[in-house]
Design an enzyme around this catalytic site. Structure first.
Site, mmCIF file in Angstrom:
data_model
loop_
_atom_site.group_PDB
_atom_site.id
_atom_site.type_symbol
_atom_site.label_atom_id
_atom_site.label_comp_id
_atom_site.label_asym_id
_atom_site.label_seq_id
_atom_site.Cartn_x
_atom_site.Cartn_y
_atom_site.Cartn_z
ATOM 1 N N LYS A 215 0.824 -1.212 0.000
ATOM 2 C CA LYS A 215 0.000 0.000 0.000
ATOM 3 C C LYS A 215 0.866 1.274 0.000
ATOM 4 C CE LYS A 215 -3.665 -2.425 -0.349
ATOM 5 N NZ LYS A 215 -4.472 -3.149 0.596
HETATM 6 C C1 LIG Z 1 -5.483 -4.291 0.939
HETATM 7 C C2 LIG Z 1 -6.944 -4.100 1.027
HETATM 8 C C3 LIG Z 1 -7.664 -4.371 2.195
HETATM 9 C C4 LIG Z 1 -7.080 -5.105 3.367
HETATM 10 O O1 LIG Z 1 -5.990 -4.494 3.945
HETATM 11 P P1 LIG Z 1 -5.134 -5.299 5.021
HETATM 12 O O2 LIG Z 1 -4.373 -4.209 5.724
HETATM 13 O O3 LIG Z 1 -4.247 -6.230 4.258
HETATM 14 O O4 LIG Z 1 -6.068 -6.006 5.912
HETATM 15 C C5 LIG Z 1 -8.997 -4.030 2.249
HETATM 16 N N1 LIG Z 1 -9.619 -3.485 1.180
HETATM 17 C C6 LIG Z 1 -8.981 -3.241 0.030
HETATM 18 C C7 LIG Z 1 -9.728 -2.622 -1.095
HETATM 19 C C8 LIG Z 1 -7.625 -3.558 -0.101
HETATM 20 O O5 LIG Z 1 -7.007 -3.364 -1.269
#
Ligand SMILES: *Cc1c(COP(=O)(O)O)cnc(C)c1O
Length: 418
Positions: A215
């Site tokens: 991210k």
């Molecule tokens: C990555 C992601 C999540 C989950 O994030 P985590 O921190 O890995 O739990 C939720 N929603 C979307 C759209 C994502 O891309």
């Protein structure tokens, strides 16, 4: 045929004209990963200092990260947890979701968005997305609302905000909570307002961020819940750490006490200080990393914008795109190959890509549980089939970006119908 390289794209001078000059073949000598975190000695030193301090789990670094993140986005409360999935789960727990309830979201998202609804035995109700930006189509919301509906979870796909004005208007009218899945949307703005900052909507709401490794800022694994509601924030905080009444993490400090009370069967979702120290370092770079992603997006747009075979990502003047993803789309009629073959060809050129997302209703669990057919959400289904996410991250060099562009252009040259 390889097209002539364009000169650098803007005043930042981020791209050199000769980025490709020394390469003799199109195939990169090394594989370009789809995503990489942008870390250096700053993160390493911050984490080492935390380890040296002797306080490695939730503590002062986590509190500081929460405060600085809250300030960055303009939220009253920010609660650090160990994933965005945990953030979404705790938000639904705080509103008291039950197995009788329904929560509306879209099929165009990651597993996390709907699995947290299933944790309660509640029903995820899906509405299709807009064809331009893959975000929830608010025009379909009213028809999906029933007396059982409790909340709406819009997902800001790729980092471009969903139509929050409409979603909040409808939510307020029906007394529903809005829980934004902002896993892609940092730092992003909707009509000048940071995603994470509460609007003046009537219903309280949550905004959930992800700091997963891929991210826009990362703590390895991590997440943040932002809300302006004191009571809901307190509930999230308590449930993130075993349902213990107050400042459970402080019980081993000088000011803490051995005495605590369990008020509910909570979860183990707290962020560690090691992760938070990485987050603090990432936060100071967030703006710089975002600027670099913007420059890469602009370079891609410039290279692909005029081609009949491609559709570049939608953007809006009134919002700030976080550019977590660059979601390119193929015009299949103009090409002799499909999306999977396109991805394979890029792979042969040593370029990593991804697809966002395989719509949830196509996955066995959701299609079997709810009887969904692919065309139940025709826009999600159609757009998914022609989508390719290109690498877009601040660690990419100018050469990396040019490699992606040349690879895509070369494949189009080989495989165009006209
Ligand atoms: C990555 C992601 C999540 C989950 O994030 P985590 O921190 O890995 O739990 C939720 N929603 C979307 C759209 C994502 O891309």
């Amino acid at each position: 045929m390889i097209q002539a390289l364009s000169p650098s794209i803007n005043g930042n001078g981020v791209f050199r004209d000769d980025a490709h000059a020394t390469r003799k073949t199109l195939v990169r000598p090394t594989f370009l990963p789809f995503a990489l975190p942008d870390t250096d000695e700053t993160e390493i030193e911050a984490m080492v200092a935390t380890v040296r301090s002797g306080w490695i789990t939730t503590g002062p670094r986590t509190r500081q990260f929460e405060q600085e993140f809250a300030q960055y986005v303009g939220a009253k409360h920010a609660i650090a947890v160990n994933s965005c999935t945990a953030a979404l789960h705790l938000s639904l727990e705080a509103i008291g979701l039950t197995s009788e309830d329904e929560v509306i979201t879209t099929p165009y998202t990651f597993a996390a968005t709907t699995e947290v609804i299933r944790y309660f035995g509640a029903r995820p109700v899906l509405v299709d997305v807009c064809p331009d930006d893959f975000n929830m189509n608010p025009a379909l919301l009213e028809a999906a609302i029933t007396p059982k509906t409790r909340a709406i979870i819009p997902v800001h796909i790729a980092g471009l905000a969903a139509n929050l004005d409409e979603i909040h208007r409808i939510a307020t009218e029906h007394g529903l909570y809005v829980i934004e899945d902002a896993a892609h949307a940092f730092p992003a703005k909707y009509k000048g307002r940071m995603i994470g900052r509460a609007s003046n909507q009537v219903q309280p709401s949550f905004v959930c961020f992800s700091f997963y490794a891929t991210k826009t800022i990362t703590t390895g694994e991590g997440g943040m819940i932002c809300t302006d509601d004191d009571r809901l924030a307190e509930r999230c905080r308590i449930m993130a750490l075993h349902g213990i009444s107050k400042d459970a993490w402080k019980r081993y400090t000088a000011e803490g006490s051995w005495y605590y009370e369990i008020v509910a069967p909570g979860y183990k979702y707290n962020m560690t200080d090691i992760a938070a120290s990485m987050g603090l370092a990432q936060l100071t770079k967030a703006e710089k990393m975002w600027r670099r992603r913007c420059a890469i997006a602009a370079r891609y747009n410039q290279a692909f914008g005029a081609l009949a075979e491609l559709q570049t990502p939608y953007d809006r003047q009134d919002s700030q795109h976080a550019w977590h993803l660059y979601m390119l789309r193929l015009h299949q009629a103009q090409l002799t190959i499909d999306r999977a073959q396109f991805i394979e060809k890029l792979k042969q050129l040593n370029i990593g890509t991804s697809v966002h997302f395989i719509p949830l209703h196509l996955h066995p669990y959701y299609s079997q549980t709810y009887g969904y057919k692919p065309l139940d959400f025709p826009v999600a289904y159609r757009e998914y089939q022609r989508e390719i996410s290109l690498p877009i991250y601040s660690k990419m060099s100018d050469e990396d970006v040019e490699d992606v562009i040349q690879g895509v252009l070369e494949i189009i040259e080989q495989c165009k119908t006209a």
